[in-house]
Design a protein around this motif. Sequence first.
Motif, PDB file in Angstrom:
ATOM      1  N   GLN A  89      -7.611 -10.948  -6.003  1.00  0.00           N
ATOM      2  CA  GLN A  89      -6.261 -10.394  -6.022  1.00  0.00           C
ATOM      3  C   GLN A  89      -6.259  -8.934  -5.563  1.00  0.00           C
ATOM      4  N   TYR A  90      -5.207  -8.552  -4.835  1.00  0.00           N
ATOM      5  CA  TYR A  90      -5.052  -7.204  -4.293  1.00  0.00           C
ATOM      6  C   TYR A  90      -3.686  -6.650  -4.647  1.00  0.00           C
ATOM      7  N   TYR A  91      -3.597  -5.323  -4.669  1.00  0.00           N
ATOM      8  CA  TYR A  91      -2.323  -4.637  -4.803  1.00  0.00           C
ATOM      9  C   TYR A  91      -2.530  -3.203  -4.319  1.00  0.00           C
ATOM     10  N   CYS A  92      -2.595  -3.023  -2.997  1.00  0.00           N
ATOM     11  CA  CYS A  92      -2.887  -1.693  -2.445  1.00  0.00           C
ATOM     12  C   CYS A  92      -2.387  -1.576  -1.001  1.00  0.00           C
ATOM     13  N   ASN A  93      -2.356  -0.351  -0.518  1.00  0.00           N
ATOM     14  CA  ASN A  93      -1.961  -0.062   0.857  1.00  0.00           C
ATOM     15  C   ASN A  93      -3.050   0.635   1.656  1.00  0.00           C
ATOM     16  N   TYR A  94      -4.161   0.988   1.018  1.00  0.00           N
ATOM     17  CA  TYR A  94      -5.197   1.783   1.674  1.00  0.00           C
ATOM     18  C   TYR A  94      -6.547   1.095   1.592  1.00  0.00           C
ATOM     19  N   ASN A 138      -0.182 -14.017   2.637  1.00  0.00           N
ATOM     20  CA  ASN A 138       0.793 -14.420   1.621  1.00  0.00           C
ATOM     21  C   ASN A 138       1.182 -13.230   0.759  1.00  0.00           C
ATOM     22  N   ARG A 139       1.563 -12.158   1.417  1.00  0.00           N
ATOM     23  CA  ARG A 139       1.899 -10.903   0.743  1.00  0.00           C
ATOM     24  C   ARG A 139       3.016 -11.107  -0.270  1.00  0.00           C
ATOM     25  N   ARG A 140       2.856 -10.441  -1.439  1.00  0.00           N
ATOM     26  CA  ARG A 140       3.920 -10.482  -2.446  1.00  0.00           C
ATOM     27  C   ARG A 140       5.159  -9.779  -1.909  1.00  0.00           C
ATOM     28  N   GLU A 141       6.304 -10.378  -2.096  1.00  0.00           N
ATOM     29  CA  GLU A 141       7.549  -9.802  -1.610  1.00  0.00           C
ATOM     30  C   GLU A 141       7.779  -8.434  -2.243  1.00  0.00           C
ATOM     31  N   GLY A 142       7.994  -7.435  -1.407  1.00  0.00           N
ATOM     32  CA  GLY A 142       8.235  -6.078  -1.886  1.00  0.00           C
ATOM     33  C   GLY A 142       6.979  -5.330  -2.308  1.00  0.00           C
ATOM     34  N   GLY A 143       5.829  -5.979  -2.237  1.00  0.00           N
ATOM     35  CA  GLY A 143       4.576  -5.344  -2.653  1.00  0.00           C
ATOM     36  C   GLY A 143       3.917  -4.601  -1.512  1.00  0.00           C
ATOM     37  N   PRO A 144       2.813  -3.914  -1.818  1.00  0.00           N
ATOM     38  CA  PRO A 144       2.065  -3.228  -0.771  1.00  0.00           C
ATOM     39  C   PRO A 144       1.546  -4.215   0.276  1.00  0.00           C
ATOM     40  N   LYS A 145       1.008  -3.670   1.375  1.00  0.00           N
ATOM     41  CA  LYS A 145       0.479  -4.529   2.446  1.00  0.00           C
ATOM     42  C   LYS A 145      -0.549  -5.519   1.919  1.00  0.00           C
ATOM     43  N   ALA A 151     -16.975  18.140   5.002  1.00  0.00           N
ATOM     44  CA  ALA A 151     -16.298  19.116   4.146  1.00  0.00           C
ATOM     45  C   ALA A 151     -14.841  18.761   3.860  1.00  0.00           C
ATOM     46  N   ASP A 152     -14.114  18.262   4.848  1.00  0.00           N
ATOM     47  CA  ASP A 152     -12.701  17.979   4.612  1.00  0.00           C
ATOM     48  C   ASP A 152     -12.397  16.479   4.541  1.00  0.00           C
ATOM     49  N   ALA A 153     -13.390  15.681   4.150  1.00  0.00           N
ATOM     50  CA  ALA A 153     -13.157  14.242   3.988  1.00  0.00           C
ATOM     51  C   ALA A 153     -12.065  14.035   2.937  1.00  0.00           C
ATOM     52  N   ASP A 154     -11.170  13.096   3.198  1.00  0.00           N
ATOM     53  CA  ASP A 154     -10.056  12.877   2.284  1.00  0.00           C
ATOM     54  C   ASP A 154      -9.510  11.470   2.473  1.00  0.00           C
ATOM     55  N   SER A 155      -8.512  11.155   1.693  1.00  0.00           N
ATOM     56  CA  SER A 155      -7.773   9.908   1.810  1.00  0.00           C
ATOM     57  C   SER A 155      -6.432  10.207   2.462  1.00  0.00           C
ATOM     58  N   ALA A 156      -6.009   9.371   3.384  1.00  0.00           N
ATOM     59  CA  ALA A 156      -4.709   9.551   4.029  1.00  0.00           C
ATOM     60  C   ALA A 156      -3.580   9.501   3.011  1.00  0.00           C
ATOM     61  N   GLU A 157      -3.824   8.891   1.871  1.00  0.00           N
ATOM     62  CA  GLU A 157      -2.820   8.819   0.812  1.00  0.00           C
ATOM     63  C   GLU A 157      -2.439  10.221   0.330  1.00  0.00           C
ATOM     64  N   ASN A 158      -3.374  11.170   0.422  1.00  0.00           N
ATOM     65  CA  ASN A 158      -3.107  12.541  -0.025  1.00  0.00           C
ATOM     66  C   ASN A 158      -2.337  13.354   1.006  1.00  0.00           C
ATOM     67  N   ASN A 159      -2.309  12.895   2.257  1.00  0.00           N
ATOM     68  CA  ASN A 159      -1.595  13.570   3.330  1.00  0.00           C
ATOM     69  C   ASN A 159      -1.947  15.055   3.390  1.00  0.00           C
ATOM     70  N   TYR A 209     -10.094  11.374   7.602  1.00  0.00           N
ATOM     71  CA  TYR A 209      -9.634  10.461   6.564  1.00  0.00           C
ATOM     72  C   TYR A 209     -10.598   9.281   6.507  1.00  0.00           C
ATOM     73  N   VAL A 210     -11.356   9.174   5.427  1.00  0.00           N
ATOM     74  CA  VAL A 210     -12.280   8.055   5.278  1.00  0.00           C
ATOM     75  C   VAL A 210     -11.599   6.876   4.593  1.00  0.00           C
ATOM     76  N   VAL A 211     -10.420   7.116   4.035  1.00  0.00           N
ATOM     77  CA  VAL A 211      -9.568   6.072   3.471  1.00  0.00           C
ATOM     78  C   VAL A 211      -8.237   6.171   4.204  1.00  0.00           C
ATOM     79  N   THR A 212      -7.829   5.069   4.832  1.00  0.00           N
ATOM     80  CA  THR A 212      -6.630   5.072   5.671  1.00  0.00           C
ATOM     81  C   THR A 212      -5.708   3.908   5.306  1.00  0.00           C
ATOM     82  N   PRO A 213      -4.453   3.973   5.775  1.00  0.00           N
ATOM     83  CA  PRO A 213      -3.550   2.845   5.523  1.00  0.00           C
ATOM     84  C   PRO A 213      -4.121   1.561   6.134  1.00  0.00           C
ATOM     85  N   LEU A 214      -3.910   0.469   5.453  1.00  0.00           N
ATOM     86  CA  LEU A 214      -4.366  -0.821   5.972  1.00  0.00           C
ATOM     87  C   LEU A 214      -3.609  -1.141   7.247  1.00  0.00           C
TER      88      LEU A 214
END
Length: 160
Positions: A64-69, A30-37, A5-13, A19-24
Amino acid sequence: MLHIADADSAENNSGSSHYVVTPLSCSLPNRREGGPKASGEERLKILPGTRLHSICGGEDDSEQYYCNYGVNEEYEKQFQAAGLRVSARGIQGETRAVELPGHRFFVATLFQPQLSSRPEAPHRFWLAFLRAAMKFQKAGSKPSATRPHYDQPRAKTAKV
């Protein structure tokens, strides 16, 4: 899908206890400088017998990736029991893509095909999606007989 019932993403806080979606937990090497994890390119292991394997044409790929979760690995067995199948893993075994066997085209990825797609050279993922959409249109937009039960309308329950 998991009937939580209360499944959510940690991004929504939201304060959910599920939380079925959590921070990585780790960043790409070779992370992009200043980019997400997860920003930049990562090698993938595509699991044989999956739709993604047929799209990519093999077991090894780089995307290619660009995300934190990402997928909360604590729920992986529940997702699999509900019918989802892991179709790609990162270099440390993390879930990077899932799919729903028997569905006309359900592939969810943590990588972002649009980052390496160009007008003159669309990513093979988008081409496969468009082929599936055209096949569905040609078939007269009829639902698949093999569609999993949770895609069907749910029966309404009376309030007591």
